[in-house]
Design a protein around this motif. Structure first.
Motif, short mmCIF file in Angstrom:
data_model
loop_
_atom_site.label_atom_id
_atom_site.label_comp_id
_atom_site.label_asym_id
_atom_site.label_seq_id
_atom_site.Cartn_x
_atom_site.Cartn_y
_atom_site.Cartn_z
N GLU A 37 44.95 37.27 39.95
CA GLU A 37 44.89 36.02 39.18
C GLU A 37 44.16 35.01 40.50
OE1 GLU A 37 49.46 35.90 40.60
OE2 GLU A 37 50.10 37.29 39.43
N ILE A 64 47.15 29.29 37.37
CA ILE A 64 47.03 30.62 37.55
C ILE A 64 46.69 31.10 36.35
CG2 ILE A 64 47.67 32.34 38.43
CD1 ILE A 64 47.52 30.55 40.23
N ARG A 96 45.22 35.01 34.98
CA ARG A 96 45.28 36.11 34.99
C ARG A 96 44.07 36.82 34.15
NH1 ARG A 96 51.02 39.01 34.18
NH2 ARG A 96 49.64 40.52 35.35
#
Length: 942
Positions: free
Chosen positions: A713, A731, A733
């Motif tokens: 992340e 964030i 991923r």
């Protein structure tokens, strides 16, 4: 000497006929002169004077024979005819003198449409026409086809001076027709030779009473003094159908008629007379005999129709043609018997005059003779028409009648008239397609015709065209209708001027005005009208993010009813996001929540809310208005990274991740964006690096040479361009995986492999629930089916069930020799004595063997329907294992008829083959019911 004079006249009359038929075409002029002289002398002069005249005419003829002149003998030919000339009727014969006989002459008429001339000089009529009292004149031309030499003569046709009936001459003397001979000049002398000629026709009246046969004429040849001749006639009426009407005495040549004639069947007979010797050789050339049947008045006129229908417009002037009636008479139309005359016997009704019509007595044309035809008074006249022959002679003519029905047709002689000078009506305001008033008119013309149908129009009082008038097709009334809304506050009353006229103009000469006028007074009724917002919709501009309790605007409605004291109250009708409220009295709109431009209820930056304004009138009315709020954007949304998931290889090359930002605000509160990595944790900037490509995109790359595969992340700081700017840490991923030479991940697991998402879990749960529902429905269906099977009961009483009982139908004995048979063998099983009490040695071979009784299943008193199949299967299994079950392996006796039978034993019959070589072991596989048979043939002890 009266008798001598009469005999002499008779002799010379035959001589006259002889001369007429013997004269050739070269002597036409001479013959005419002689004939006229002979006829005059027969009437007026004595016998010796007649001989002198004939002698003088003969001398003149002898002189003219030598001086033959080519052309017409006469300059003018005259013919006297009856009134009507019919098509194809022969009129007269014009003789052309052709001295050398070699000329080819063609005849022409100056009136080729009316008359034609045949090659023999006979003039015929080409059409039918009546002769007038004045003479009809035309010319006849003869032209030599080779030399083109031309001759002409005149023909005059005149009407008979009297219409005396032509009848056949009844004379006690029988005329004699002699086969003619012609004198020709040969070597300076006159020599006689035979030629064909035409005998004058014989006139014979129809319907003669006889006696029959009635003698007509005598036919003879001047050779009968030297030869024995035989006479005969041929043709229709003699030897051709209808045969036997005319007969001839073969010896004397006397021609007779055998029965009455009917002119309506055959008007003319054309016979040929023959003279032969006793050997059948022709002595004379055949001569033509024409017998005309003279018409008698034996047929009444007959109208073609018994009822004739005609029409005449009302108000027609005298002399107007109405109709034509026609009658026909089977008698001769050229004679008085067939000449009809028409007249009117009666007229009903006789108003306004008993002689409103007259009829042409010859043509049957009916015309008007008096004025005053008025359909509104008399719609139909009935005339009795009479047709009489004999030119209408009431004494001798025959008559017949027919009916003529004359209908007086309508013309527009009556304009429509209003039944009142003023009509009244009222209408509520703002209503359309409403009938305000009903205008009634009267019109005396025939209903539902253009002369009766009324057309209405508004001639004044409606400058804006708010009214229209339609005509009721059934009642002819005018329906005043509102076609445009009327406002009571503007117009409270209308006074219309209307006019009515017919679809067609009035007939000429009518003294009435063509139209009628009236006044229509229309009162407008005030009604409670809907309040209305103005403007609608109302548009305001506000920034988003306003706090609750902020007053936006005042949205009020107006009441069009100025003459009504009413209050208006406001309510909210539609507020999708529930952001607003309105004051019910003054219409002020206030926020009750924060306005958000990014809300899904906002379309194209516009938020719509609807409000309702209601008054307190009777009945209460309401109106709606729409408030449109145009929301101005503020920087109230931080940007987010997009996409939120990505993948890359374990090494920096050859892949990198391209990212952008998502911001729900609009310019200038959105891009360009600034991308950066946070300072903590320190591994982020140590492992990753971000590079801005442009205002909207950036690129994320591995900073180190190798990063172990896994899910990472990565926080990214994104800042928009608002004032002030707004930042956000999003964030991303990132899946780091092993890659091939092309930079593609070779790991099977994806980012979602780290765990199932919410959507996947929901989908799995839904599938499980659906599967459970299907299983539950199947179980319920099976239970329901079982209950339905258990609910069905047998309709047969257990005591009447035939499966476990043997029915006793009858008992019958044996034959005549059987006197001591045992009836117990025919009883039911339950009535037979038990085997235990029977003496030993009296058991019959066909009885059931003594064995232990098998245990058959017992059916319950009230069996379940589903048990029937099980019960049958269990009984079948028990019967298969029961060696005593029928059929027994012994000879069965179905009926016992006593001893002493004359039939021999069946044991004396031997099979053609012993069958000892056959293998019957397969019978053991057939079950216990065939066990006895298997033992007998398979070699068993039993």
């Amino acid at each position: 000497m009266p008798d001598t004079s009469l005999t002499a006249k008779s002799i010379f009359r035959h001589f006259l006929v002889y001369l007429e038929v013997r004269i050739s075409t070269d002597l036409c002029n001479i013959a005419a002169s002689v004939l006229v002289a002979l006829k005059n002398f027969l009437r007026q002069q004595s016998l010796h004077t007649f001989f002198f005249s004939v002698f003088q005419a003969s001398i003149e003829a002898s002189g003219e024979i030598a001086l033959c002149k080519t052309g017409f003998p006469e300059d003018v030919y005259s013919a006297v005819l009856s009134k009507d000339v019919h098509e194809g009727q022969p009129l007269l014969n014009v003789n052309f003198s052709n001295c050398n006989g070699k000329r080819k002459v063609q005849y022409e008429s100056s009136e080729p449409a009316d008359f034609k001339v045949d090659e023999d000089g006979m003039v015929y009529a080409l059409r039918s026409f009546p002769l007038s009292s004045e003479q009809t004149k035309f010319l006849i031309y003869a032209q030599d086809q080779e030399t083109q030499e031309k001759w002409q003569m005149a023909v005059k046709l005149s009407l008979k001076p009297t219409f005396a009936e032509e009848s056949a001459k009844e004379s006690h003397e029988i005329e004699e027709i002699v086969f003619p001979r012609q004198f020709t000049k040969h070597s300076g002398h006159l020599q006689r030779q035979k030629r064909d000629w035409v005998i004058p026709p014989i006139n014979l009246p129809e319907n003669s009473r006889g006696p029959f046969p009635q003698e007509l004429v005598r036919i003879r040849s001047d050779r009968d003094t030297n030869l024995s001749l035989r006479y005969s006639v041929t043709g229709p009426g003699a030897d051709q159908p209808p045969t036997g009407i005319f007969i001839i005495n073969p010896i004397s040549g006397q021609l007779s008629v055998t029965k009455p004639l009917d002119r309506e069947l055959i008007a003319r007979f054309h016979l040929r007379a023959h003279a032969v010797d006793i050997n059948g050789n022709q002595v004379e050339n055949p001569i033509d005999i024409v017998i005309n049947v003279i018409d008698m008045n034996d047929n009444r006129p007959e109208f073609l129709h018994q009822v004739w229908n005609g029409t005449v417009p009302e108000g027609s002037k005298p002399g107007t043609y109405v109709m034509t009636v026609t009658a026909i008479d089977a008698d001769d139309p050229n004679a008085l018997n067939g000449m009809l005359r028409y007249r009117i016997l009666s007229q009903a009704p006789s108003t306004p005059s008993p002689n409103m019509f007259t009829i042409n007595n010859e043509t049957g044309d009916i015309i008007t003779v008096a004025a005053g035809l008025d359909r509104e008074k008399v719609q139909q006249y009935t005339l009795i028409i009479q047709a009489t022959d004999m030119e209408g002679n009431p004494t001798y003519g025959l008559s017949n009648t027919a009916t003529a029905v004359i209908t007086v047709t309508d013309v527009n002689d009556n304009p429509p008239e209003f039944t009142a000078m003023t009509f009244y009506g009222e209408v509520p305001e703002n209503r359309v397609d409403v009938i305000v008033a009903n205008l009634t008119v009267t019109d005396k013309d025939q209903p539902h015709t253009p002369a009766w149908n009324a057309v209405y129009k508004i001639s004044g009082g409606d400058p804006t065209g708010r009214f229209a008038i339609q005509t009721d097709p059934n009642s002819n009334d005018g329906l005043v209708t509102v076609v445009k809304p009327i406002d009571f506050e503007t117009n409270r009353m209308f006074v219309l001027t209307v006019a009515a006229e017919n679809q067609v103009p009035l007939a000429k000469g009518i003294q009435h005005p063509p139209q009628s006028t009236a006044t229509v007074s229309v009162t407008v009724i005030d009604v409670n009208e809907n309040p209305y917002f103005a403007p609608n919709p109302k548009i305001i501009r506000q920034e988003e993010g306003l706090h609750a309790g902020t007053m936006l605007t005042t949205f009020t409605a107006q009441d069009p009813d100025r003459y009504m004291q009413q209050n208006i109250r406001y309510t909210k009708l539609s507020d999708p996001a529930n952001w607003l409220k309105i004051d019910p009295v003054n219409g002020q709109i206030t926020t009750i929540a924060i306005l958000d431009r990014e809300s899904p209820n906002v379309k194209n930056n516009i938020y719509n809310a609807t409000f309702l304004a209601s008054d307190n009138g009777i009945p209460p009315m309401s109106g709606t208005g729409t408030l449109q709020i145009y929301l101005l954007d503020i920087n109230d949304n931080a940007p987010q990274v997009l996409p939120q998931e990505a993948e890359t290889c374990e090494t920096p090359d050859p892949n990198s991740i391209n990212i952008t930002a998502l911001d729900y605000d609009i310019d200038p509160n959105a891009g360009p964006f600034a991308f950066d990595l946070p300072l903590s944790p320190v591994t982020i900037k140590r492992n990753w690096t971000i590079t801005r490509l442009n205002g909207d995109f950036a690129q994320l790359n591995l900073k180190i040479k190798f990063l172990e595969a896994g899910i990472y992340e990565v926080p990214i700081i994104i800042t928009d361009s608002g004032n002030p700017p707004k930042s956000n840490i999003s964030i991303l991923r990132v899946k780091v995986c092993q890659c091939d030479s092309n930079g593609d991940c070779t790991d099977v697991d994806r980012i979602v492999g780290a765990g199932l998402g919410t959507g996947a879990i929901i989908a799995i749960l839904l599938c499980i629930i659906i599967l459970l529902i299907l299983v539950l429905m199947f179980v319920v269906w099976m239970k329901r089916r079982d209950k339905e099977r258990q609910a069905k009961q047998l309709l047969i009483d257990p005591e009447d069930d035939v499966r476990d009982n043997i029915l006793k139908y009858d008992e019958e004995g044996g034959g005549e020799e059987d006197q001591d048979y045992d009836l117990s063998q025919l009883q039911q099983p339950d009535t037979v004595e038990p085997d235990a009490i029977k003496p030993v040695g009296i058991r019959r071979l066909d009885e059931r063997p003594i064995h232990a009784e098998p245990q058959y299943p017992v059916r319950s008193a009230a069996p379940h329907p589903g048990d029937i199949g099980d019960f049958i299967n269990e009984g079948l299994k028990a019967a298969d294992n029961d060696p005593t079950a029928p059929p027994y392996d012994s000879l069965l006796v179905f009926d016992y008829e006593g001893s002493g039978s004359t039939a021999g034993s069946l044991s004396s019959l031997n099979s053609s083959s012993s069958g000892g070589e056959q293998d019957y072991d397969y019978l053991n596989d057939w079950g216990p019911r065939f066990k006895k048979l298997a033992d007998m043939y398979g070699g068993g002890d039993d």
